[in-house]
Design an enzyme around this catalytic site. Structure first.
Site, PDB file in Angstrom:
ATOM      1  N   GLU A 123       0.859  -1.185   0.000  1.00 18.04           N
ATOM      2  CA  GLU A 123       0.000   0.000   0.000  1.00 18.04           C
ATOM      3  C   GLU A 123       0.897   1.237   0.000  1.00 18.04           C
ATOM      4  OE1 GLU A 123      -3.330   0.777  -0.405  1.00 18.04           O
ATOM      5  OE2 GLU A 123      -2.501   2.792  -0.298  1.00 18.04           O
ATOM      6  N   ASP A 151       5.499   0.392  -4.120  1.00 16.59           N
ATOM      7  CA  ASP A 151       4.697   0.175  -5.317  1.00 16.59           C
ATOM      8  C   ASP A 151       4.440  -1.340  -5.477  1.00 16.59           C
ATOM      9  OD1 ASP A 151       4.513   1.611  -8.460  1.00 16.59           O
ATOM     10  OD2 ASP A 151       4.352  -0.550  -8.159  1.00 16.59           O
ATOM     11  N   ASP A 172      -5.465  -4.953  -7.626  1.00 13.72           N
ATOM     12  CA  ASP A 172      -6.689  -4.156  -7.472  1.00 13.72           C
ATOM     13  C   ASP A 172      -6.347  -2.663  -7.372  1.00 13.72           C
ATOM     14  OD1 ASP A 172      -9.271  -3.319  -6.857  1.00 13.72           O
ATOM     15  OD2 ASP A 172      -9.105  -3.844  -4.727  1.00 13.72           O
TER      16      ASP A 172
HETATM   17  N1  SAM Z   1      -7.732  -4.157  -2.446  1.00 15.23           N
HETATM   18  C1  SAM Z   1      -8.453  -3.294  -1.513  1.00 15.23           C
HETATM   19  C2  SAM Z   1      -9.699  -4.006  -1.048  1.00 15.23           C
HETATM   20  O1  SAM Z   1     -10.276  -4.786  -1.820  1.00 15.23           O
HETATM   21  O2  SAM Z   1     -10.100  -3.814   0.097  1.00 15.23           O
HETATM   22  C3  SAM Z   1      -8.792  -1.974  -2.117  1.00 15.23           C
HETATM   23  C4  SAM Z   1      -7.643  -1.294  -2.786  1.00 15.23           C
HETATM   24  S1  SAM Z   1      -7.978   0.273  -3.504  1.00 15.23           S
HETATM   25  C5  SAM Z   1      -9.001  -0.110  -4.869  1.00 15.23           C
HETATM   26  C6  SAM Z   1      -6.440   0.622  -4.263  1.00 15.23           C
HETATM   27  C7  SAM Z   1      -5.341   1.014  -3.285  1.00 15.23           C
HETATM   28  O3  SAM Z   1      -4.093   0.990  -3.954  1.00 15.23           O
HETATM   29  C8  SAM Z   1      -5.476   2.422  -2.720  1.00 15.23           C
HETATM   30  O4  SAM Z   1      -5.491   2.346  -1.316  1.00 15.23           O
HETATM   31  C9  SAM Z   1      -4.236   3.166  -3.210  1.00 15.23           C
HETATM   32  O5  SAM Z   1      -3.709   4.068  -2.254  1.00 15.23           O
HETATM   33  C10 SAM Z   1      -3.265   2.043  -3.453  1.00 15.23           C
HETATM   34  N2  SAM Z   1      -2.254   2.259  -4.494  1.00 15.23           N
HETATM   35  C11 SAM Z   1      -2.341   3.025  -5.609  1.00 15.23           C
HETATM   36  N3  SAM Z   1      -1.258   2.833  -6.394  1.00 15.23           N
HETATM   37  C12 SAM Z   1      -0.482   1.907  -5.766  1.00 15.23           C
HETATM   38  C13 SAM Z   1       0.733   1.236  -6.102  1.00 15.23           C
HETATM   39  N4  SAM Z   1       1.376   1.498  -7.255  1.00 15.23           N
HETATM   40  N5  SAM Z   1       1.221   0.319  -5.249  1.00 15.23           N
HETATM   41  C14 SAM Z   1       0.580   0.035  -4.082  1.00 15.23           C
HETATM   42  N6  SAM Z   1      -0.581   0.622  -3.715  1.00 15.23           N
HETATM   43  C15 SAM Z   1      -1.115   1.527  -4.550  1.00 15.23           C
END
Ligand code: SAM
Length: 301
Positions: A123, A151, A172
Site C-alpha cells: 500500500e 509500489d 486491485d
Molecule cells: N484491495 C483493496 C480491497 O479490496 O479492500 C482496495 C484497494 S484500492 C481499490 C487501491 C489502493 O491501492 C489504494 O489504497 C491506493 O492508495 C493504493 N495504491 C495506488 N497505487 C499503488 C501502487 N502502485 N502500489 C501500491 N498501492 C497503490
C-alpha cells in the site's frame, strides 16, 4: 495521485463482487494441504468503519453490502454468498454491520496457520498504509502478514515465484492514473513468466474510458497466448434514476457514480464459473437499480 481513498467505496457493489470471488479462490487454494502465498498488490487500509465520515458521505455500502444484507437472499444465500457474508459477519458484533473488511483482512481470515500460509500486502498511500499497519499489528498472528509501503507492481517481482509454488496474486489498483491499465497488463504478462501456475485476479471498473473498455480484451488475449484458462465476470447494478446525469442546460450535472465492475482471473478454480452463473443473476436482482443492470460470466482457454 493519492486522491483515491478506499474508505469512500468500502462495501459497495464492486467490493461485494471482488471479495466474494476472492474468498472462493482462497477456499479452493486452501483445500489442498500445501501452504499458499497470497500477494495483494494494492491493499488499501484493511478495515473500514461503515459509519465513518468517508463511508457515510458516499453511502456506497448502502447500495452494496448493506442492501444485500437486508434482502431475502441474505436469509437463504447460495454457498458462495454464504461464505462471503460469514466472513463479513466475523468482523462485526452479532446482527450489526459496522465494520467492512478490505482484501487483506478478507484474505487473512481464510488463511491457515497450519500449513503456514503467507500474505504480502502493498500500500502506497501514507495514511492508508499507516492505518493498515495499525490493523495488522492488532492481529493475533501478525507475522503471517508482511506489509510493504511500496509500489505493488514493482514489489511483486521479488516475490514470484513463491516458495510454495501455489498461490494467488490480487491486483486491485485504483486506476487513478491512466497508466494503471497498461501496468496491469504488463504485470500479468511478466508474472505469468515467473509463476505460470499461480492464480491471478484483477479487478477493474467498467467505465466509459477506452483503457477500461480495452482491459478485459487485452487480458483475454494475454491469457490465451500464454495457454492459460481464464474467467471474466462483471456485475452492473445499473443507474440510480435519482442520481442519473442531468442534461438540462444550466443545471448542475450529477455524477452517477460507479455502476459496474469486473474481475478477470487467470488459472481460476474450475467450479467458479458455474457458481457465478448461479449467483450473479441473483445479485443483480437484489442490487440492480435500473437502466443498464446485468452481469457477464465468460471463460476461455
Ligand atoms: N484491495 C483493496 C480491497 O479490496 O479492500 C482496495 C484497494 S484500492 C481499490 C487501491 C489502493 O491501492 C489504494 O489504497 C491506493 O492508495 C493504493 N495504491 C495506488 N497505487 C499503488 C501502487 N502502485 N502500489 C501500491 N498501492 C497503490
Amino acid at each position: 495521485m493519492f486522491s483515491y481513498r478506499h474508505g469512500f467505496h468500502a462495501g459497495n457493489h464492486a467490493d461485494v463482487l471482488k471479495h466474494l470471488v476472492l474468498i472462493a479462490v482462497l477456499r479452493h487454494l486452501t483445500s489442498k494441504p500445501t501452504a499458499i502465498t497470497v500477494v495483494d498488490t494494492h491493499a488499501g487500509a484493511g478495515l473500514y468503519r461503515l459509519d465513518s465520515d468517508f463511508a457515510g458521505t458516499s453511502g456506497e455500502a448502502q447500495d452494496g453490502i448493506l442492501k444485500l444484507l437486508a434482502s431475502p437472499l441474505a436469509a437463504e444465500p447460495p454457498p458462495l454468498l454464504a461464505d462471503y457474508l460469514e466472513v463479513v459477519a466475523s468482523f462485526n458484533p452479532k446482527g450489526k454491520t459496522k465494520i467492512y473488511p478490505g482484501s487483506p483482512f478478507v484474505t487473512e481470515s481464510v488463511l491457515r496457520q497450519e500449513p503456514r500460509d503467507r500474505l504480502w500486502v502493498f500500500e502506497l498511500h501514507p495514511t492508508d498504509s499507516k492505518a493498515l499497519a495499525t490493523h495488522i499489528d492488532q492481529l493475533e498472528d501478525k507475522r503471517q502478514v508482511g506489509l510493504r509501503r511500496e509500489d505493488g507492481f514493482e514489489g511483486l517481482r521479488a516475490l514470484l515465484p513463491p516458495p510454495s509454488r501455489r498461490g494467488l496474486v490480487l491486483i486491485d489498483p485504483s486506476y487513478e492514473i491512466k497508466n494503471d491499465y497498461g501496468r496491469v497488463t504488463a504485470c500479468l504478462q511478466e508474472s505469468l513468466k515467473k509463476f505460470a501456475t499461480g492464480t491471478y485476479m484483477i479487478w477493474y471498473p467498467v467505465i466509459p474510458r477506452p483503457e477500461a473498455h480495452e482491459l478485459p480484451r487485452r487480458l483475454k488475449t494475454l491469457a490465451t497466448q500464454a495457454g492459460k484458462p481464464w474467467l471474466h465476470a462483471t456485475l452492473n447494478i445499473g443507474q440510480d434514476p435519482e442520481r442519473a446525469p442531468t442534461h438540462t442546460p444550466g443545471e448542475k450535472v450529477q455524477r452517477p457514480g460507479l455502476t459496474a465492475s469486473g474481475v478477470f482471473l487467470v488459472n481460476p478454480p474450475h467450479t467458479l464459473k458455474a457458481q457465478l452463473q448461479e449467483l450473479l443473476p441473483q445479485l443483480v436482482e437484489v442490487l440492480g437499480r435500473g437502466r443498464g443492470q446485468g452481469h457477464v460470466v465468460e471463460s476461455g482457454g
